[in-house]
Design a protein around this motif. Structure first.
Motif, short mmCIF file in Angstrom:
data_model
loop_
_atom_site.label_atom_id
_atom_site.label_comp_id
_atom_site.label_asym_id
_atom_site.label_seq_id
_atom_site.Cartn_x
_atom_site.Cartn_y
_atom_site.Cartn_z
N ALA A 97 -74.76 -33.28 -3.15
CA ALA A 97 -73.68 -32.29 -3.32
C ALA A 97 -72.95 -31.96 -2.02
CB ALA A 97 -74.26 -31.00 -3.93
N VAL A 98 -73.52 -32.36 -0.87
CA VAL A 98 -72.99 -31.84 0.40
C VAL A 98 -71.59 -32.37 0.74
CG1 VAL A 98 -74.15 -33.57 1.88
CG2 VAL A 98 -73.60 -31.32 2.81
N SER A 99 -71.26 -33.59 0.31
CA SER A 99 -69.92 -34.11 0.65
C SER A 99 -68.83 -33.25 0.02
CB SER A 99 -69.76 -35.56 0.19
OG SER A 99 -70.45 -36.41 1.07
N ALA A 100 -69.06 -32.79 -1.22
CA ALA A 100 -68.07 -31.94 -1.90
C ALA A 100 -67.91 -30.62 -1.14
CB ALA A 100 -68.50 -31.67 -3.34
N GLN B 143 -66.61 -41.45 1.74
CA GLN B 143 -66.23 -40.07 1.41
C GLN B 143 -65.91 -39.26 2.67
OE1 GLN B 143 -69.01 -38.07 -1.18
NE2 GLN B 143 -69.16 -39.81 -2.55
N ASP B 144 -66.76 -39.39 3.68
CA ASP B 144 -66.56 -38.59 4.90
C ASP B 144 -65.31 -39.03 5.67
OD1 ASP B 144 -68.85 -37.15 4.37
OD2 ASP B 144 -70.13 -38.26 5.75
N SER B 145 -64.99 -40.34 5.61
CA SER B 145 -63.86 -40.85 6.38
C SER B 145 -62.53 -40.69 5.66
CB SER B 145 -64.03 -42.34 6.69
OG SER B 145 -65.27 -42.56 7.27
N THR C 233 -74.70 -29.69 13.24
CA THR C 233 -73.76 -29.01 12.33
C THR C 233 -73.87 -29.54 10.89
OG1 THR C 233 -71.92 -30.51 12.81
CG2 THR C 233 -72.12 -28.54 14.20
N GLY C 234 -74.39 -30.76 10.74
CA GLY C 234 -74.64 -31.27 9.37
C GLY C 234 -75.62 -30.37 8.64
N ALA C 235 -76.61 -29.83 9.39
CA ALA C 235 -77.58 -28.92 8.79
C ALA C 235 -76.89 -27.65 8.29
CB ALA C 235 -78.68 -28.58 9.79
N VAL D 114 -73.70 -30.66 20.66
CA VAL D 114 -73.31 -30.33 19.28
C VAL D 114 -73.01 -31.63 18.54
CG1 VAL D 114 -71.77 -28.96 17.83
CG2 VAL D 114 -72.32 -28.19 20.15
N GLU D 115 -73.69 -31.78 17.40
CA GLU D 115 -73.60 -33.04 16.65
C GLU D 115 -72.96 -32.84 15.29
OE1 GLU D 115 -77.46 -34.55 15.25
OE2 GLU D 115 -76.16 -35.05 13.56
N GLY D 116 -72.08 -33.77 14.89
CA GLY D 116 -71.47 -33.67 13.56
C GLY D 116 -70.53 -34.81 13.28
N ARG D 117 -69.39 -34.48 12.65
CA ARG D 117 -68.39 -35.51 12.32
C ARG D 117 -67.04 -35.20 12.96
NH1 ARG D 117 -72.58 -36.28 10.15
NH2 ARG D 117 -73.05 -37.47 8.28
N ILE E 285 -82.97 -28.73 2.45
CA ILE E 285 -81.63 -29.23 2.79
C ILE E 285 -81.61 -30.75 2.97
CG2 ILE E 285 -80.77 -27.07 3.82
CD1 ILE E 285 -81.06 -28.72 6.58
N ARG E 286 -82.78 -31.37 3.12
CA ARG E 286 -82.84 -32.83 3.25
C ARG E 286 -83.10 -33.51 1.89
NH1 ARG E 286 -80.37 -33.20 7.94
NH2 ARG E 286 -81.08 -31.46 9.20
N GLY E 287 -83.29 -32.73 0.84
CA GLY E 287 -83.63 -33.29 -0.47
C GLY E 287 -82.44 -33.94 -1.17
N PRO F 282 -71.25 -41.61 12.01
CA PRO F 282 -71.70 -41.62 10.62
C PRO F 282 -73.18 -41.29 10.49
CG PRO F 282 -71.48 -43.86 11.45
CD PRO F 282 -70.98 -42.96 12.53
N ALA F 283 -73.61 -41.03 9.24
CA ALA F 283 -75.01 -40.70 8.96
C ALA F 283 -75.93 -41.85 9.38
CB ALA F 283 -75.18 -40.44 7.47
N GLY F 284 -77.06 -41.50 9.96
CA GLY F 284 -78.09 -42.50 10.24
C GLY F 284 -77.83 -43.36 11.47
N VAL G 184 -64.65 -23.70 3.71
CA VAL G 184 -66.01 -23.84 4.26
C VAL G 184 -65.92 -24.37 5.69
CG1 VAL G 184 -68.18 -25.14 4.07
CG2 VAL G 184 -67.05 -24.29 1.99
N ARG G 185 -65.06 -25.36 5.90
CA ARG G 185 -64.95 -25.96 7.22
C ARG G 185 -64.48 -24.94 8.25
NH1 ARG G 185 -66.27 -31.05 6.89
NH2 ARG G 185 -66.10 -31.11 9.15
N SER G 186 -63.45 -24.15 7.91
CA SER G 186 -62.96 -23.22 8.94
C SER G 186 -64.01 -22.15 9.24
CB SER G 186 -61.60 -22.63 8.59
OG SER G 186 -61.63 -22.07 7.33
O1 DC Z 1 -75.22 -35.33 9.31
P1 DC Z 1 -75.61 -34.98 7.88
O2 DC Z 1 -75.84 -36.18 7.00
O3 DC Z 1 -76.75 -34.02 7.79
O4 DC Z 1 -74.31 -34.24 7.29
C1 DC Z 1 -74.30 -33.71 6.01
C2 DC Z 1 -72.89 -33.76 5.44
O5 DC Z 1 -72.04 -32.84 6.12
C3 DC Z 1 -72.20 -35.11 5.46
O6 DC Z 1 -71.56 -35.33 4.20
C4 DC Z 1 -71.14 -34.97 6.53
C5 DC Z 1 -70.87 -33.50 6.56
N1 DC Z 1 -70.54 -33.00 7.89
C6 DC Z 1 -69.24 -32.71 8.17
O7 DC Z 1 -68.38 -32.90 7.31
N2 DC Z 1 -68.89 -32.20 9.37
C7 DC Z 1 -69.82 -31.99 10.31
N3 DC Z 1 -69.46 -31.49 11.50
C8 DC Z 1 -71.18 -32.30 10.06
C9 DC Z 1 -71.51 -32.82 8.83
#
Ligand code: DC
Length: 224
Positions: A105-108, A186-188, A46-48, A135-138, A97-99, A23-25, A115-117
């Motif tokens: 808006a990024v979760s939507a 939202q992410d989960s 990858t969040g970036a 590689v970092e993400g979710r 992008i950090r603002g 998760p974030a943070g 977008v994901r694919s």
């Molecule tokens: O890690 P972050 O907070 O910068 O991620 C921004 C958003 O992107 C957050 O809502 C989770 C999403 N994200 C994702 O769905 N899949 C990833 N691989 C990385 C981030």
């Protein structure tokens, strides 16, 4: 160097890929960068990338909820995301992008399957071009690189994550904690590639641990 460097059955041919989800943070970026440096690997946040697409969507005046329009932006957008650098259609967007606007808006945008694919494809290309990486993400261990050399799920309590964020950028701990809990939800709970512990991932709880201690723990996993 060690067995962990090559996935079973492909010894000597697969690049070293370390997948870090959580998760974030939770400390993923700090830990990921430190591990990459120790191993001489490049690092991809990858969040970036999801944030960069969101920036492009907002800059074009498109509603982030508009599925087809947002998908078209993801397909066409020129992205240059590398450690610390975020250039979107030739515009430096590392700060924006950090603002607040992009963050809300990024979760939507990240819930949009097209977008994901598109971004998963670009992430795999990045790793091929860079000969591996951290590689970092979710969804890195669950979807993007299910055969990664090492899969980590880095987490920490919402309170500790909020306290770290407030120490970095200020704000009210209770409010930040509430927004962290909402973003986790939202992410989960999203339909496509929700935040989950990937099969075979090792959970690293950074609550109460220093970065150095976490990095040491991870390096120990690679030596095993
Ligand atoms: O890690 P972050 O907070 O910068 O991620 C921004 C958003 O992107 C957050 O809502 C989770 C999403 N994200 C994702 O769905 N899949 C990833 N691989 C990385 C981030």
């Amino acid at each position: 160097m060690s067995a962990a460097r090559t996935p079973t059955g492909t010894a000597g041919h697969s690049p070293l890929v370390i997948a870090i989800d959580g998760p974030a943070g939770a400390g993923k970026s700090t830990v990921g960068r430190a591990v990459a440096e120790r191993l001489g690997l490049d690092y991809l946040d990858t969040g970036a990338m999801y944030r960069a697409v969101t920036f492009g969507v907002l800059r074009r005046g498109i509603d982030p909820q508009s599925i087809d329009d947002v998908a078209a932006v993801a397909a066409a957008i020129e992205l240059d995301v590398d450690d610390g650098r975020v250039v979107v259609d030739g515009v430096d967007a590392a700060i924006e992008i950090r603002g607040r606007e992009v963050t809300s808006a990024v979760s939507a945008v990240a819930a949009n399957s097209a977008v994901r694919s598109e971004l998963v494809r670009r992430q795999r290309d990045w790793v091929t071009e860079h000969g591996g990486g951290v590689v970092e993400g979710r969804d890195i261990g669950s979807v993007v690189f299910p055969d990664a050399s090492l899969k980590l799920f880095v987490t920490a309590s919402p309170r500790v994550r909020a306290e770290r964020r407030v120490a970095e950028i200020g704000g009210d701990v209770d409010e930040v904690e509430a927004s962290i809990i909402e973003r986790d939800r939202q992410d989960s709970s999203r339909h496509d590639s929700p935040l989950v512990e990937a099969a075979g991932a090792t959970v690293v709880d950074t609550t109460g641990l220093s970065i150095d201690a976490v990095v040491l723990e991870i390096m120990g996993m690679l030596d095993r």
